[in-house]
Scaffold this active site. Structure first.
Site, short mmCIF file in Angstrom:
data_model
loop_
_atom_site.label_atom_id
_atom_site.label_comp_id
_atom_site.label_asym_id
_atom_site.label_seq_id
_atom_site.Cartn_x
_atom_site.Cartn_y
_atom_site.Cartn_z
N CYS A 110 0.91 -1.10 0.10
CA CYS A 110 -0.10 -0.03 -0.14
C CYS A 110 0.82 1.16 0.18
CB CYS A 110 -1.02 -0.07 1.36
SG CYS A 110 -2.04 1.46 1.31
N HIS A 153 -9.33 -3.88 -2.61
CA HIS A 153 -8.32 -3.00 -1.69
C HIS A 153 -8.57 -1.39 -1.47
CE1 HIS A 153 -3.72 -2.17 -0.58
NE2 HIS A 153 -4.30 -0.83 -1.05
N GLU A 154 -9.08 -0.81 -3.02
CA GLU A 154 -9.47 0.50 -2.73
C GLU A 154 -10.64 1.06 -1.94
OE1 GLU A 154 -6.77 2.12 -3.52
OE2 GLU A 154 -5.64 0.74 -4.82
N HIS A 157 -10.24 0.90 1.58
CA HIS A 157 -9.74 2.43 2.02
C HIS A 157 -11.11 3.46 2.53
CE1 HIS A 157 -5.44 2.03 1.90
NE2 HIS A 157 -5.37 1.87 0.57
C1 SB7 Z 1 -1.76 -4.75 -4.24
C2 SB7 Z 1 -1.63 -3.43 -4.03
C3 SB7 Z 1 -2.93 -2.62 -4.60
C4 SB7 Z 1 -3.87 -3.21 -4.60
C5 SB7 Z 1 -4.21 -4.56 -4.62
C6 SB7 Z 1 -2.82 -5.22 -4.50
C7 SB7 Z 1 -2.75 -0.94 -4.48
C8 SB7 Z 1 -1.54 -0.49 -3.91
C9 SB7 Z 1 -1.56 1.01 -4.03
N1 SB7 Z 1 -2.61 1.64 -2.86
O1 SB7 Z 1 -1.99 1.61 -1.76
C10 SB7 Z 1 -3.83 1.88 -3.34
O2 SB7 Z 1 -4.61 1.99 -1.97
NI NI Z 2 -3.54 1.09 -0.39
#
Ligand code: SB7
Ligand code: NI
Length: 186
Positions: A110, A153-154, A157
């Site tokens: 992240c 993942h997003e 947040h």
């Molecule tokens: C690995 C990384 C991400 C999503 C799914 C698996 C995004 C990384 C960038 N971020 O921190 C966005 O929130």
């Molecule tokens: Ni992230």
């Protein structure tokens, strides 16, 4: 232009709060924020720009990562089949999901976390998301495997959830029963 200086890190309260719904149609200022977010994600994957501005490559970013408590996110990535996901999304909502799970074998990272956190992050293998895009279109998108992982993942947040919240503390590297890795096959 957004840079890593704009990304808030662990400890910032915005990363642990439930972000607020965004009024539609988008205000000019929200639209600017979201298009800047999309540009930032694109820039982070451009070899020249990422080196020049010390951008850590990322496939997406969510508004709380800028310290903005609004339900907006931007993604720019291709899935394993080569389908491009590149847009800003407002008020995204997972309207249905599979029971079957998936995960990225190498774990997740992240932009707001400046350390490696090893462990399997179980995610729904398939999700359906309703959202409004940057240009104001209401969309319903079906996502599978890696694309589903990125959106989860997003969207996490926007709800104050970090990827490592999902890692099993006792058995971080053991995949759940009903899970298959999304980076092996799709
Ligand atoms: C690995 C990384 C991400 C999503 C799914 C698996 C995004 C990384 C960038 N971020 O921190 C966005 O929130
Ligand atoms: Ni992230």
């Amino acid at each position: 232009m957004l840079t890593m200086k704009d990304i808030v890190r662990e400890g910032h309260p915005a990363l642990r709060e439930v972000a607020e719904e965004v009024a539609l149609p988008l205000s000019e200022s929200d639209k600017k924020t979201l298009s800047d977010m999309l540009q930032f994600v694109k820039n982070s994957q451009d070899p020249d720009l990422s080196e020049k501005y010390h951008l850590r490559p990322g496939v997406g970013v969510a508004a709380p990562q800028l310290g903005i408590k609004k339900r907006m996110l931007a993604v720019h990535f291709e899935d394993l089949k080569g389908t491009l996901y590149s847009d800003g999304y407002v008020n995204p909502k997972i309207v249905s999901h599979s029971v079957e799970q998936t995960y990225i074998s190498t774990g997740e990272g992240c932009l707001s976390v400046d350390r490696e956190v090893p462990g399997i992050v179980p995610r729904h293998k398939r999700i359906t998301v309703k959202a409004t895009t940057l240009d104001g279109a209401e969309v319903k998108i079906r996502l599978k495997g890696y694309a589903a992982v990125v959106f989860q993942h997003e969207i996490d947040h926007l709800n104050g959830i970090m990827f490592y919240d999902h890692i099993n503390k006792e058995t971080p590297l053991t995949p759940p029963e009903n899970a298959t890795p999304c980076d092996a096959e799709q």
